[in-house]
Design a protein around this motif. Structure first.
Motif, PDB file in Angstrom:
ATOM      1  N   ALA A  34       0.820  -1.212   0.000  1.00 45.84           N
ATOM      2  CA  ALA A  34       0.000   0.000   0.000  1.00 45.84           C
ATOM      3  C   ALA A  34       0.852   1.259   0.000  1.00 45.84           C
ATOM      4  O   ALA A  34       0.353   2.340  -0.320  1.00 45.84           O
ATOM      5  CB  ALA A  34      -0.941  -0.001   1.197  1.00 45.84           C
ATOM      6  N   THR A  35       2.126   1.150   0.340  1.00 41.33           N
ATOM      7  CA  THR A  35       3.020   2.309   0.247  1.00 41.33           C
ATOM      8  C   THR A  35       3.436   2.564  -1.196  1.00 41.33           C
ATOM      9  O   THR A  35       3.921   3.650  -1.528  1.00 41.33           O
ATOM     10  CB  THR A  35       4.280   2.105   1.109  1.00 41.33           C
ATOM     11  N   VAL A  36       3.230   1.579  -2.048  1.00 37.87           N
ATOM     12  CA  VAL A  36       3.559   1.704  -3.472  1.00 37.87           C
ATOM     13  C   VAL A  36       2.324   2.092  -4.268  1.00 37.87           C
ATOM     14  O   VAL A  36       2.355   2.988  -5.111  1.00 37.87           O
ATOM     15  CB  VAL A  36       4.148   0.390  -4.021  1.00 37.87           C
ATOM     16  N   THR A  37       1.211   1.407  -4.002  1.00 39.32           N
ATOM     17  CA  THR A  37      -0.065   1.739  -4.639  1.00 39.32           C
ATOM     18  C   THR A  37      -1.178   1.420  -3.661  1.00 39.32           C
ATOM     19  O   THR A  37      -1.214   0.343  -3.071  1.00 39.32           O
ATOM     20  CB  THR A  37      -0.289   0.955  -5.936  1.00 39.32           C
ATOM     21  N   SER A  38      -2.101   2.369  -3.499  1.00 40.26           N
ATOM     22  CA  SER A  38      -3.232   2.128  -2.609  1.00 40.26           C
ATOM     23  C   SER A  38      -4.534   1.979  -3.391  1.00 40.26           C
ATOM     24  O   SER A  38      -5.601   1.854  -2.789  1.00 40.26           O
ATOM     25  CB  SER A  38      -3.368   3.280  -1.596  1.00 40.26           C
ATOM     26  N   GLU A  39      -4.453   2.005  -4.724  1.00 42.76           N
ATOM     27  CA  GLU A  39      -5.643   1.767  -5.543  1.00 42.76           C
ATOM     28  C   GLU A  39      -6.094   0.331  -5.262  1.00 42.76           C
ATOM     29  O   GLU A  39      -5.324  -0.612  -5.462  1.00 42.76           O
ATOM     30  CB  GLU A  39      -5.314   1.965  -7.012  1.00 42.76           C
ATOM     31  N   PRO A  40      -7.304   0.132  -4.743  1.00 42.61           N
ATOM     32  CA  PRO A  40      -7.694  -1.176  -4.223  1.00 42.61           C
ATOM     33  C   PRO A  40      -7.521  -2.343  -5.191  1.00 42.61           C
ATOM     34  O   PRO A  40      -7.032  -3.409  -4.802  1.00 42.61           O
ATOM     35  CB  PRO A  40      -9.172  -0.975  -3.858  1.00 42.61           C
ATOM     36  N   GLY A  41      -7.925  -2.171  -6.454  1.00 37.91           N
ATOM     37  CA  GLY A  41      -7.803  -3.270  -7.404  1.00 37.91           C
ATOM     38  C   GLY A  41      -6.362  -3.643  -7.667  1.00 37.91           C
ATOM     39  O   GLY A  41      -5.986  -4.825  -7.662  1.00 37.91           O
ATOM     40  N   GLU A  42      -5.531  -2.647  -7.898  1.00 32.16           N
ATOM     41  CA  GLU A  42      -4.121  -2.907  -8.157  1.00 32.16           C
ATOM     42  C   GLU A  42      -3.438  -3.492  -6.917  1.00 32.16           C
ATOM     43  O   GLU A  42      -2.595  -4.390  -7.024  1.00 32.16           O
ATOM     44  CB  GLU A  42      -3.411  -1.625  -8.579  1.00 32.16           C
ATOM     45  N   LEU A  43      -3.806  -2.984  -5.752  1.00 32.51           N
ATOM     46  CA  LEU A  43      -3.205  -3.489  -4.517  1.00 32.51           C
ATOM     47  C   LEU A  43      -3.520  -4.966  -4.306  1.00 32.51           C
ATOM     48  O   LEU A  43      -2.634  -5.760  -3.968  1.00 32.51           O
ATOM     49  CB  LEU A  43      -3.702  -2.669  -3.327  1.00 32.51           C
ATOM     50  N   LEU A  44      -4.769  -5.360  -4.506  1.00 33.69           N
ATOM     51  CA  LEU A  44      -5.117  -6.775  -4.360  1.00 33.69           C
ATOM     52  C   LEU A  44      -4.406  -7.615  -5.415  1.00 33.69           C
ATOM     53  O   LEU A  44      -3.968  -8.737  -5.142  1.00 33.69           O
ATOM     54  CB  LEU A  44      -6.627  -6.963  -4.466  1.00 33.69           C
ATOM     55  N   GLY A  45      -4.283  -7.075  -6.627  1.00 33.65           N
ATOM     56  CA  GLY A  45      -3.575  -7.805  -7.676  1.00 33.65           C
ATOM     57  C   GLY A  45      -2.121  -8.044  -7.316  1.00 33.65           C
ATOM     58  O   GLY A  45      -1.587  -9.148  -7.506  1.00 33.65           O
ATOM     59  N   ARG A  46      -1.451  -7.023  -6.794  1.00 32.56           N
ATOM     60  CA  ARG A  46      -0.046  -7.173  -6.406  1.00 32.56           C
ATOM     61  C   ARG A  46       0.103  -8.114  -5.207  1.00 32.56           C
ATOM     62  O   ARG A  46       1.058  -8.897  -5.141  1.00 32.56           O
ATOM     63  CB  ARG A  46       0.549  -5.808  -6.078  1.00 32.56           C
ATOM     64  N   THR A  47      -0.835  -8.020  -4.273  1.00 34.07           N
ATOM     65  CA  THR A  47      -0.792  -8.924  -3.124  1.00 34.07           C
ATOM     66  C   THR A  47      -0.992 -10.364  -3.566  1.00 34.07           C
ATOM     67  O   THR A  47      -0.344 -11.293  -3.063  1.00 34.07           O
ATOM     68  CB  THR A  47      -1.869  -8.531  -2.095  1.00 34.07           C
ATOM     69  N   ASN A  48      -1.882 -10.560  -4.517  1.00 36.54           N
ATOM     70  CA  ASN A  48      -2.111 -11.893  -5.065  1.00 36.54           C
ATOM     71  C   ASN A  48      -0.831 -12.459  -5.671  1.00 36.54           C
ATOM     72  O   ASN A  48      -0.456 -13.614  -5.406  1.00 36.54           O
ATOM     73  CB  ASN A  48      -3.209 -11.825  -6.127  1.00 36.54           C
ATOM     74  N   GLU A  49      -0.121 -11.659  -6.454  1.00 37.52           N
ATOM     75  CA  GLU A  49       1.123 -12.122  -7.066  1.00 37.52           C
ATOM     76  C   GLU A  49       2.177 -12.411  -6.009  1.00 37.52           C
ATOM     77  O   GLU A  49       2.949 -13.371  -6.116  1.00 37.52           O
ATOM     78  CB  GLU A  49       1.644 -11.065  -8.053  1.00 37.52           C
ATOM     79  N   LEU A  50       2.209 -11.590  -4.965  1.00 36.01           N
ATOM     80  CA  LEU A  50       3.166 -11.817  -3.881  1.00 36.01           C
ATOM     81  C   LEU A  50       2.915 -13.151  -3.199  1.00 36.01           C
ATOM     82  O   LEU A  50       3.850 -13.926  -2.951  1.00 36.01           O
ATOM     83  CB  LEU A  50       3.064 -10.678  -2.861  1.00 36.01           C
ATOM     84  N   LEU A  51       1.660 -13.442  -2.902  1.00 40.48           N
ATOM     85  CA  LEU A  51       1.339 -14.695  -2.218  1.00 40.48           C
ATOM     86  C   LEU A  51       1.675 -15.906  -3.077  1.00 40.48           C
ATOM     87  O   LEU A  51       2.087 -16.943  -2.562  1.00 40.48           O
ATOM     88  CB  LEU A  51      -0.144 -14.722  -1.833  1.00 40.48           C
ATOM     89  N   LEU A  52       1.510 -15.777  -4.383  1.00 39.52           N
ATOM     90  CA  LEU A  52       1.842 -16.893  -5.272  1.00 39.52           C
ATOM     91  C   LEU A  52       3.331 -17.221  -5.233  1.00 39.52           C
ATOM     92  O   LEU A  52       3.729 -18.379  -5.429  1.00 39.52           O
ATOM     93  CB  LEU A  52       1.417 -16.564  -6.705  1.00 39.52           C
ATOM     94  N   THR A  53       4.168 -16.218  -4.961  1.00 36.92           N
ATOM     95  CA  THR A  53       5.615 -16.468  -4.898  1.00 36.92           C
ATOM     96  C   THR A  53       6.030 -17.172  -3.608  1.00 36.92           C
ATOM     97  O   THR A  53       7.145 -17.691  -3.523  1.00 36.92           O
ATOM     98  CB  THR A  53       6.407 -15.150  -5.001  1.00 36.92           C
ATOM     99  N   LEU A  54       5.148 -17.203  -2.609  1.00 35.59           N
ATOM    100  CA  LEU A  54       5.507 -17.813  -1.327  1.00 35.59           C
ATOM    101  C   LEU A  54       5.476 -19.337  -1.386  1.00 35.59           C
ATOM    102  O   LEU A  54       6.036 -20.002  -0.512  1.00 35.59           O
ATOM    103  CB  LEU A  54       4.551 -17.331  -0.227  1.00 35.59           C
TER     104      LEU A  54
END
Length: 284
Positions: free
Chosen positions: A115-135
């Motif tokens: 959220a410090t990079v982007t707080s636009e809700p759709g983009e934020l969830l998209g980036r979080t989704n990609e992050l979790l996939l890398t775990l």
């Protein structure tokens, strides 16, 4: 001699029973310790403080599951974004154990960091989704993220497989949000999450929750949401404080014997704060 054999067999049986009893006690103690650890881990990962903004009323409640190891996956969060707006999130990790509690901490921390990079809700969830996939985890999470401008009441939200939130206005209108949602986080690559825009009116409330609040052995999700809609409508019309509404919603979940974690985040704007609403009449 036969008597001695019988005595020996009885002693052996008693010894076996004693061993089984001790093993059962050890398993029960281990399970109790795991439950306590999961609850402590989860509570330690939830935010200690909420943003203090003039005119904005935030209240949260969390209740652990009533039975077994069904603890560890729910969270809520509220924090100030770099541009001064407020980020709000609530979610639920699949699974009910210590692993789910730890994964919940990763999801919540990931959301805050991104959220410090982007707080636009759709983009934020998209980036979080990609992050979790890398775990590389087999777990996934549902989540709703909102971005609220307290100065204007403009609220933007996106939903990743999570249960819809409830809204109510001071003029007596209330309902369940019909925002379009996307898949849960951590399942599918390159997901676009739709953003919905609303305006939180003066005296209005939004109630973000997890499914443990509105689903139980004697309560369907539909009936549970209707129950929260009624409570939110009462609170908004009567000008009741956010903390009273959050407490009533959780009390309603506990009254029907919820078997899952239950988390509630109430958001109100510029409404009068009058204590009240004790949870009476929350049975479906």
């Amino acid at each position: 001699m036969p008597r001695k054999r019988s005595t020996d067999e009885g002693d052996e049986l008693l010894a076996r029973l004693g061993s089984l009893t001790a093993q059962a006690r050890e398993r029960a103690e281990l399970q109790r310790s795991q439950v306590e650890l999961a609850i402590a881990l989860q509570r330690g990962m939830l935010p200690r403080d909420l943003p203090e903004v003039p005119g904005l009323h935030l209240a949260v409640r969390y209740a652990p599951a009533c039975f077994g190891l069904n603890v560890g996956g729910d969270w809520y969060d509220a924090f100030t974004l770099p541009d001064g707006r407020i980020g709000l999130s609530i979610g639920d990790v699949q699974g009910h154990n210590i692993e789910a509690a730890a994964f919940m901490g990763q999801v919540r921390a990931g959301l805050r960091a991104l959220a410090t990079v982007t707080s636009e809700p759709g983009e934020l969830l998209g980036r979080t989704n990609e992050l979790l996939l890398t775990l590389g985890s087999e777990l996934f999470a549902t989540c709703t993220f909102m971005r609220l401008d307290p100065a204007t009441g403009v609220l933007e939200s996106a939903r990743a497989g999570h249960i819809p939130y409830v809204w109510a206005t001071a003029d007596g209108k209330s309902g369940v949000a019909d925002d379009e949602g996307g898949p849960p986080l951590g399942i599918q690559e390159k997901v676009d999450y739709t953003v919905t825009r609303h305006r939180l009116s003066t005296g209005g409330v939004y109630v973000l929750l997890t499914d443990g609040v509105v689903e139980g052995p004697s309560l369907s999700i539909e009936d549970g949401l209707d129950q929260v809609v009624r409570l939110a409508g009462i609170a908004a019309v009567a000008g009741l404080e956010a903390h009273a509404l959050a407490a009533a919603v959780i009390k309603g979940a506990e009254s029907v014997g919820h078997e899952d974690d239950a988390a509630v985040l109430v958001v109100g704007l510029d409404g009068p704060c009058v204590p009240g609403l004790d949870g009476a009449g929350v049975q479906p």
